[in-house]
Design a protein around this motif. Structure first.
Motif, PDB file in Angstrom:
ATOM      1  N   GLY A  70    -127.942 -87.010  97.416  1.00 50.58           N
ATOM      2  CA  GLY A  70    -127.759 -86.076  96.145  1.00 50.58           C
ATOM      3  C   GLY A  70    -128.892 -84.862  96.686  1.00 50.58           C
ATOM      4  N   PRO A  71    -128.707 -83.967  95.579  1.00 44.71           N
ATOM      5  CA  PRO A  71    -128.088 -83.688  94.705  1.00 44.71           C
ATOM      6  C   PRO A  71    -126.655 -83.350  94.839  1.00 44.71           C
ATOM      7  N   PHE A  72    -125.605 -83.571  93.668  1.00 41.73           N
ATOM      8  CA  PHE A  72    -124.354 -83.262  94.005  1.00 41.73           C
ATOM      9  C   PHE A  72    -124.081 -82.065  93.194  1.00 41.73           C
ATOM     10  N   ALA A  73    -122.923 -81.417  93.703  1.00 41.78           N
ATOM     11  CA  ALA A  73    -122.296 -80.258  92.894  1.00 41.78           C
ATOM     12  C   ALA A  73    -121.368 -80.612  91.830  1.00 41.78           C
ATOM     13  N   GLU A  74    -120.849 -79.732  91.208  1.00 40.08           N
ATOM     14  CA  GLU A  74    -119.999 -80.048  89.942  1.00 40.08           C
ATOM     15  C   GLU A  74    -120.896 -80.511  89.065  1.00 40.08           C
ATOM     16  N   THR A  75    -121.837 -80.034  88.428  1.00 41.26           N
ATOM     17  CA  THR A  75    -122.694 -80.742  87.283  1.00 41.26           C
ATOM     18  C   THR A  75    -121.720 -81.209  86.176  1.00 41.26           C
ATOM     19  N   HIS A  76    -120.774 -80.419  85.807  1.00 40.84           N
ATOM     20  CA  HIS A  76    -120.008 -80.839  84.515  1.00 40.84           C
ATOM     21  C   HIS A  76    -119.225 -82.249  84.675  1.00 40.84           C
ATOM     22  N   GLU A  77    -119.213 -82.679  86.032  1.00 37.29           N
ATOM     23  CA  GLU A  77    -118.539 -84.013  86.318  1.00 37.29           C
ATOM     24  C   GLU A  77    -119.713 -85.023  86.405  1.00 37.29           C
ATOM     25  N   LEU A  78    -120.705 -84.960  86.475  1.00 36.88           N
ATOM     26  CA  LEU A  78    -121.968 -85.760  86.453  1.00 36.88           C
ATOM     27  C   LEU A  78    -122.309 -86.455  85.126  1.00 36.88           C
ATOM     28  N   ILE A  79    -122.756 -87.547  85.233  1.00 39.69           N
ATOM     29  CA  ILE A  79    -123.132 -88.278  83.954  1.00 39.69           C
ATOM     30  C   ILE A  79    -124.886 -88.354  84.114  1.00 39.69           C
ATOM     31  N   ALA A  80    -125.325 -88.125  82.804  1.00 42.11           N
ATOM     32  CA  ALA A  80    -126.887 -87.957  82.423  1.00 42.11           C
ATOM     33  C   ALA A  80    -127.139 -89.162  81.779  1.00 42.11           C
ATOM     34  N   GLY A  81    -126.252 -89.861  80.947  1.00 42.43           N
ATOM     35  CA  GLY A  81    -126.822 -91.113  80.534  1.00 42.43           C
ATOM     36  C   GLY A  81    -125.654 -91.752  79.620  1.00 42.43           C
ATOM     37  N   PHE A  82    -125.716 -93.003  79.032  1.00 45.21           N
ATOM     38  CA  PHE A  82    -124.434 -93.713  78.550  1.00 45.21           C
ATOM     39  C   PHE A  82    -125.087 -94.669  77.479  1.00 45.21           C
ATOM     40  N   TRP A  83    -124.158 -94.960  76.524  1.00 42.79           N
ATOM     41  CA  TRP A  83    -124.046 -96.056  75.732  1.00 42.79           C
ATOM     42  C   TRP A  83    -122.906 -96.924  76.103  1.00 42.79           C
ATOM     43  N   ILE A  84    -122.980 -98.301  75.774  1.00 42.70           N
ATOM     44  CA  ILE A  84    -121.971 -99.224  75.577  1.00 42.70           C
ATOM     45  C   ILE A  84    -122.126 -99.679  73.983  1.00 42.70           C
ATOM     46  N   TRP A  85    -120.919 -99.307  73.409  1.00 40.99           N
ATOM     47  CA  TRP A  85    -120.769 -99.731  71.978  1.00 40.99           C
ATOM     48  C   TRP A  85    -119.883-100.865  71.772  1.00 40.99           C
ATOM     49  N   ASP A  86    -119.960-101.421  70.665  1.00 46.24           N
ATOM     50  CA  ASP A  86    -119.055-102.509  70.117  1.00 46.24           C
ATOM     51  C   ASP A  86    -118.313-101.787  68.960  1.00 46.24           C
ATOM     52  N   VAL A  87    -117.269-101.217  68.715  1.00 42.09           N
ATOM     53  CA  VAL A  87    -116.644-100.429  67.547  1.00 42.09           C
ATOM     54  C   VAL A  87    -115.130-101.075  67.462  1.00 42.09           C
ATOM     55  N   LYS A  88    -114.907-100.792  65.995  1.00 43.85           N
ATOM     56  CA  LYS A  88    -113.356-101.158  65.543  1.00 43.85           C
ATOM     57  C   LYS A  88    -112.352-100.497  66.388  1.00 43.85           C
ATOM     58  N   ASP A  89    -112.441 -99.250  66.647  1.00 49.00           N
ATOM     59  CA  ASP A  89    -111.587 -98.551  67.175  1.00 49.00           C
ATOM     60  C   ASP A  89    -112.196 -97.068  67.824  1.00 49.00           C
ATOM     61  N   LEU A  90    -111.300 -96.276  68.418  1.00 46.25           N
ATOM     62  CA  LEU A  90    -111.779 -95.014  68.916  1.00 46.25           C
ATOM     63  C   LEU A  90    -112.082 -93.994  67.833  1.00 46.25           C
ATOM     64  N   ASP A  91    -111.500 -94.359  66.755  1.00 51.12           N
ATOM     65  CA  ASP A  91    -111.857 -93.276  65.427  1.00 51.12           C
ATOM     66  C   ASP A  91    -113.561 -93.755  65.163  1.00 51.12           C
ATOM     67  N   ALA A  93    -115.740 -94.766  66.992  1.00 55.23           N
ATOM     68  CA  ALA A  93    -116.799 -94.262  68.198  1.00 55.23           C
ATOM     69  C   ALA A  93    -116.707 -92.844  67.924  1.00 55.23           C
ATOM     70  N   VAL A  94    -115.526 -92.041  67.718  1.00 53.10           N
ATOM     71  CA  VAL A  94    -115.916 -90.478  67.426  1.00 53.10           C
ATOM     72  C   VAL A  94    -116.758 -90.282  66.349  1.00 53.10           C
ATOM     73  N   ALA A  95    -116.598 -90.937  65.169  1.00 53.45           N
ATOM     74  CA  ALA A  95    -117.439 -90.750  64.168  1.00 53.45           C
ATOM     75  C   ALA A  95    -118.861 -90.858  64.520  1.00 53.45           C
ATOM     76  N   TRP A  96    -119.186 -91.881  65.353  1.00 52.19           N
ATOM     77  CA  TRP A  96    -120.606 -91.992  65.569  1.00 52.19           C
ATOM     78  C   TRP A  96    -121.013 -90.801  66.457  1.00 52.19           C
ATOM     79  N   VAL A  97    -120.345 -90.345  67.594  1.00 49.14           N
ATOM     80  CA  VAL A  97    -120.587 -89.428  68.473  1.00 49.14           C
ATOM     81  C   VAL A  97    -121.072 -88.202  67.507  1.00 49.14           C
ATOM     82  N   LYS A  98    -120.168 -87.950  66.546  1.00 47.04           N
ATOM     83  CA  LYS A  98    -120.345 -86.810  65.628  1.00 47.04           C
ATOM     84  C   LYS A  98    -121.745 -86.946  65.139  1.00 47.04           C
TER      85      LYS A  98
END
Length: 125
Positions: A70-91, A93-98
């Motif tokens: 690295g470093p790698f180009a195309e910054t918008h395609e790179l990941i800076a961090g993550f979570w793994i969540w256990d949710v009922k559905d995508l809705d 997950a979206v509510a939590w992200v908001k």
């Protein structure tokens, strides 16, 4: 349903250019957000990633392997961090992200990707 919640990298995160004051405020806010996720039984894992200047990529072509520093180009395609969540559905997950504090100084994106579960695979596989 388990989901991978990806904090996309920005030029600032790749350059580690955020001010110490901003970083302290963001880490405090993110810690409180993670506490809410944990208390709700949603949070399975959360991690931040170092910039790609400290990373390597291994490319595959048949049996050949190519290592790129690295470093790698195309910054918008790179990941800076993550979570793994256990949710009922995508809705849910979206509510939590908001509710999430902005993880970057300036505009940023968070992507939500469901994991494959055994029930998602065609029978017999």
């Amino acid at each position: 349903m388990r989901v991978l919640v990806l904090v996309k990298a920005t030029e600032a995160s790749e350059k580690e250019s955020a001010s110490p004051e901003w970083m302290a405020q963001m880490m405090d806010a993110m810690g409180k957000f993670n506490d809410k996720l944990r208390d709700a039984g949603v949070l399975l894992m959360a991690e931040g990633l170092q910039p790609t200047s400290r990373a390597k990529r291994v490319g595959f072509k048949g049996t050949a392997r190519t290592v790129t520093d690295g470093p790698f180009a195309e910054t918008h395609e790179l990941i800076a961090g993550f979570w793994i969540w256990d949710v009922k559905d995508l809705d849910e997950a979206v509510a939590w992200v908001k509710l999430c504090p902005n993880p970057m100084p300036g505009p940023s994106d968070i992507e939500i990707r469901p994991f494959y579960e055994m029930a998602d695979l065609p029978s017999g596989q």
